[in-house]
Enzyme design. Structure first.
Site, PDB file in Angstrom:
ATOM      1  N   GLY A   1     -31.780 -10.050   5.504  1.00 21.40           N
ATOM      2  CA  GLY A   1     -32.918  -9.491   6.073  1.00 21.40           C
ATOM      3  C   GLY A   1     -32.610  -9.285   7.690  1.00 21.40           C
ATOM      4  O   GLY A   1     -33.518  -8.590   8.126  1.00 21.40           O
ATOM      5  N   GLY A   2     -31.431  -9.729   8.032  1.00 18.46           N
ATOM      6  CA  GLY A   2     -31.463  -9.510   9.721  1.00 18.46           C
ATOM      7  C   GLY A   2     -30.775  -8.402  10.130  1.00 18.46           C
ATOM      8  O   GLY A   2     -30.140  -7.631   9.383  1.00 18.46           O
TER       9      GLY A   2
ATOM     10  N   GLN B   1     -37.573  -9.545   0.479  1.00 21.54           N
ATOM     11  CA  GLN B   1     -38.455 -10.681   1.128  1.00 21.54           C
ATOM     12  C   GLN B   1     -39.895 -10.076   1.348  1.00 21.54           C
ATOM     13  O   GLN B   1     -39.755  -9.034   1.420  1.00 21.54           O
ATOM     14  CB  GLN B   1     -37.723 -11.524   2.011  1.00 21.54           C
ATOM     15  CG  GLN B   1     -37.805 -10.827   3.322  1.00 21.54           C
ATOM     16  CD  GLN B   1     -37.105 -11.847   4.322  1.00 21.54           C
ATOM     17  OE1 GLN B   1     -35.826 -11.638   4.818  1.00 21.54           O
ATOM     18  NE2 GLN B   1     -37.518 -13.086   4.721  1.00 21.54           N
TER      19      GLN B   1
ATOM     20  N   HIS C   1     -36.320 -17.438   5.599  1.00 22.64           N
ATOM     21  CA  HIS C   1     -35.488 -17.398   4.235  1.00 22.64           C
ATOM     22  C   HIS C   1     -36.065 -18.242   3.186  1.00 22.64           C
ATOM     23  O   HIS C   1     -35.918 -18.377   1.976  1.00 22.64           O
ATOM     24  CB  HIS C   1     -33.967 -17.531   4.213  1.00 22.64           C
ATOM     25  CG  HIS C   1     -33.629 -18.576   5.524  1.00 22.64           C
ATOM     26  ND1 HIS C   1     -33.841 -20.122   5.381  1.00 22.64           N
ATOM     27  CD2 HIS C   1     -32.799 -18.482   6.395  1.00 22.64           C
ATOM     28  CE1 HIS C   1     -33.419 -20.625   6.429  1.00 22.64           C
ATOM     29  NE2 HIS C   1     -32.908 -19.773   7.069  1.00 22.64           N
TER      30      HIS C   1
ATOM     31  N   ASN D   1     -26.142 -17.175   4.189  1.00 22.62           N
ATOM     32  CA  ASN D   1     -26.437 -16.227   5.201  1.00 22.62           C
ATOM     33  C   ASN D   1     -25.335 -15.086   5.053  1.00 22.62           C
ATOM     34  O   ASN D   1     -24.250 -15.371   4.930  1.00 22.62           O
ATOM     35  CB  ASN D   1     -26.404 -16.721   6.818  1.00 22.62           C
ATOM     36  CG  ASN D   1     -27.608 -17.757   6.905  1.00 22.62           C
ATOM     37  OD1 ASN D   1     -28.337 -17.766   6.225  1.00 22.62           O
ATOM     38  ND2 ASN D   1     -27.436 -18.564   7.855  1.00 22.62           N
TER      39      ASN D   1
ATOM     40  N   ASP E   1     -24.088 -13.231   7.419  1.00 20.71           N
ATOM     41  CA  ASP E   1     -23.052 -13.313   8.453  1.00 20.71           C
ATOM     42  C   ASP E   1     -22.153 -14.966   8.535  1.00 20.71           C
ATOM     43  O   ASP E   1     -21.342 -14.956   9.264  1.00 20.71           O
ATOM     44  CB  ASP E   1     -23.737 -13.338   9.857  1.00 20.71           C
ATOM     45  CG  ASP E   1     -24.791 -14.592  10.088  1.00 20.71           C
ATOM     46  OD1 ASP E   1     -24.764 -15.472   9.255  1.00 20.71           O
ATOM     47  OD2 ASP E   1     -25.432 -14.277  11.116  1.00 20.71           O
TER      48      ASP E   1
ATOM     49  N   LYS F   1     -22.628 -14.967  14.834  1.00 19.30           N
ATOM     50  CA  LYS F   1     -23.946 -14.752  15.521  1.00 19.30           C
ATOM     51  C   LYS F   1     -23.803 -14.002  16.969  1.00 19.30           C
ATOM     52  O   LYS F   1     -24.885 -13.354  17.306  1.00 19.30           O
ATOM     53  CB  LYS F   1     -24.638 -16.063  15.838  1.00 19.30           C
ATOM     54  CG  LYS F   1     -24.836 -16.884  14.572  1.00 19.30           C
ATOM     55  CD  LYS F   1     -25.738 -16.454  13.544  1.00 19.30           C
ATOM     56  CE  LYS F   1     -26.045 -17.405  12.424  1.00 19.30           C
ATOM     57  NZ  LYS F   1     -26.981 -16.942  11.368  1.00 19.30           N
TER      58      LYS F   1
END
Length: 524
Positions: free
Chosen positions: A133-134, A208, A238, A266, A268, A413
């Site tokens: 979703g990021g 989501q 999440h 995740n 990532d 990140k």
């Protein structure tokens, strides 16, 4: 009034009889006067009623009947979350620190104690889910974060697909690959995954929830209609995966295929690959939920940790910790592990907790501001209510943590992380990053300054990743450019002061040095 609001909810969304989030402080007396409590109860009812009316008005702006039904379900879920938030606020719900202890021995199993047979019997019961979703905005990129190039021309998504393809080919199975997108990433992801159509992999996607941001002053939704600007909405963390997986129909589709276990992580985290030992352990112990933990280092002190709360394993996030206990929370001695967000869950159990309305995950209110439409106007303060996937651990039977090696937590990140995973410290094998066996000890600590915040700046300043096999610590701040074929060993600190630039010549070997000003090499 409150009963009318309660009746407006579908049966599986009605709050529990005590109306609380069943959080850390069930049954606590907060010492408020009866008049104070009565006032807060009235305020809560009024705010809930006004929100319910506003959500009904939003739903009325959706014309297509199918879309309207989906929108109403989403708003019902949001309203249940909002009501819990109001109840928690009215009760002054705060963690009672004296009830919190480090996890008991039986609540965390050591990875080394798991059976070590490459049993593939359970792979046909497994699906893999990535939280997708990021956006890549924090690294200066446009679109989903999962499409940032990580290594050898491949993105996070490419590497995940390659891993699962290898699994399917090697063991002659068909492990589905599931992506939970947000409204921010869905359209781009749909286009991107077309390139995998000829591959040996089934890709399923769902979105989501899209919840309305809450205006801080009025406690009303920011959007005025269902098609309101994108900044009026947010994906609610999440922890939303359980209800969204259920509401999308993907949960039932997986169960129909005989899939019983979901491995979630995740997008990532490059260390989150399918592990047959954990899979077998989950099946054999009949655990409905397993959270992968790894030992804390000083870099991880802010990460969520597993705790024992009156005999029950719980997740504790730093946002939930009262200020006076933050240092204790960060202590590596008291709380040795942190949550990697690699989670294994039983899908039948997920279906049960959603249908029985058992989910009461701790709510994390996140204050933000929406930029003003016109110049001279003040930004609008909003609140968004979020939940974490790990907070559901207490709703599942025989749920526990597994203390895994650090290699299973390799998140990207920042560009500092990107430099690490692009380096000679790792090689790529079937989409999985493997650390060089010649490396002694854990991965080095890399800290790049603000000049390296965006991927484009990082790539222009460090066009060729230095050799770092023998590096312990690297700090680079200011306008620094690295030439090709640079080697860094031990502790290397490069600081370009404001207004100056440092160009490290190609082929330089920097070992235990501080480089500053106009390229002075100082032994230290």
């Amino acid at each position: 009034m409150a009963s009318k609001i309660k009746d407006a909810l579908p049966s599986h969304l009605k709050p529990s009889s005590n109306g609380s989030s069943e959080g850390f402080d069930q049954g606590r007396h907060h010492g408020k006067s009866q008049s104070h409590v009565a006032f807060e109860n009235t305020s809560t009812s009024v705010a809930a009623s006004q929100m319910r009316n506003a959500l009904n008005n939003l739903a009325d702006t959706v014309t297509d009947p199918k879309d309207k039904q989906r929108f109403e379900t989403e708003m019902d879920n949001f309203f249940a979350l909002f009501r819990r938030y109001l109840n928690d606020k009215a009760k002054g719900n705060e963690i009672e620190w004296s009830r919190i202890s480090p996890p008991k021995a039986e609540q965390v199993v050591d990875y080394d104690s798991l059976g070590n047979s490459d049993s593939v019997d359970f792979l046909n019961k497994l699906a893999v889910l990535k939280l997708n979703g990021g956006l890549g905005t924090s690294m200066g990129c446009v679109g989903p974060k999962s499409v940032i190039e990580v290594r050898d021309g491949m993105s996070f998504l490419d590497l995940s697909v390659r891993q699962i393809e290898y699994l399917n080919r090697t063991y002659d199975v068909n492990v589905p690959f599931v992506l939970m997108n947000s409204f921010n990433t869905d359209a781009d992801t749909a286009n991107i995954i077309k390139k995998y159509e000829g591959h040996n992999i089934d890709i399923m996607t769902f979105n989501q929830s899209r919840y309305p941001r809450i205006l801080k002053d009025s406690l009303l939704p920011a959007p005025k209609n269902a098609n309101s600007q994108i900044s009026d909405w947010y994906p609610p963390g999440h922890g939303d995966v359980y209800e969204s997986l259920y509401n999308s129909g993907i949960l039932d589709k997986l169960l129909e295929r005989g899939i019983e276990i979901l491995f979630l992580s995740n997008a990532d985290n490059l260390g989150a690959v399918v592990d047959l030992n954990i899979l077998q352990h989950m099946v054999e112990t009949k655990a409905e939920y397993i959270m992968e933990l790894t030992p804390k280092t000083k870099a991880d002190v802010k990460g969520g940790t597993i705790i024992d709360y009156e005999g029950q394993a719980r997740l504790l996030e730093i946002a939930q910790v009262p200020k006076q206990y933050v240092n204790e929370f960060k202590s590596i001695k008291k709380f040795k592990y942190f949550n990697t967000n690699n989670v294994w869950m039983n899908l039948r159990a997920v279906k049960r907790v959603v249908e029985n309305n058992e989910l009461g995950m701790e709510i994390i209110p996140n204050g933000k501001s929406i930029p003003a439409d016109k110049k001279g106007e003040a930004d609008v303060s909003i609140v968004q209510l979020e939940t974490a996937v790990g907070a559901a651990i207490r709703h599942f039977s025989n749920a526990h943590g597994v203390n895994v090696p650090r290699r299973r937590f390799l998140p990207v990140k920042t560009c500092s992380d990107l430099m690490l995973v692009k380096s000679d410290l790792y090689t790529l094998k079937h989409g999985q990053l493997m650390m060089d066996p010649n490396r002694f000890g854990p991965a080095p600590l890399i800290k790049l300054g603000n000049d390296f915040k965006k991927v484009s700046s990082f790539q222009s300043r460090i066009p060729s990743i230095p050799k770092i096999l023998e590096l312990d610590h690297l700090t680079i701040t200011g306008a620094v450019n690295l030439g090709r074929g640079v080697t860094c060993k031990g502790t290397v600190i490069i600081v370009a002061t404001e207004g100056s630039t440092i160009d490290i010549p190609p082929g330089s070997v920097l070992e235990n040095v501080v480089v500053q000003g106009s390229l002075r090499l100082l032994e230290h």
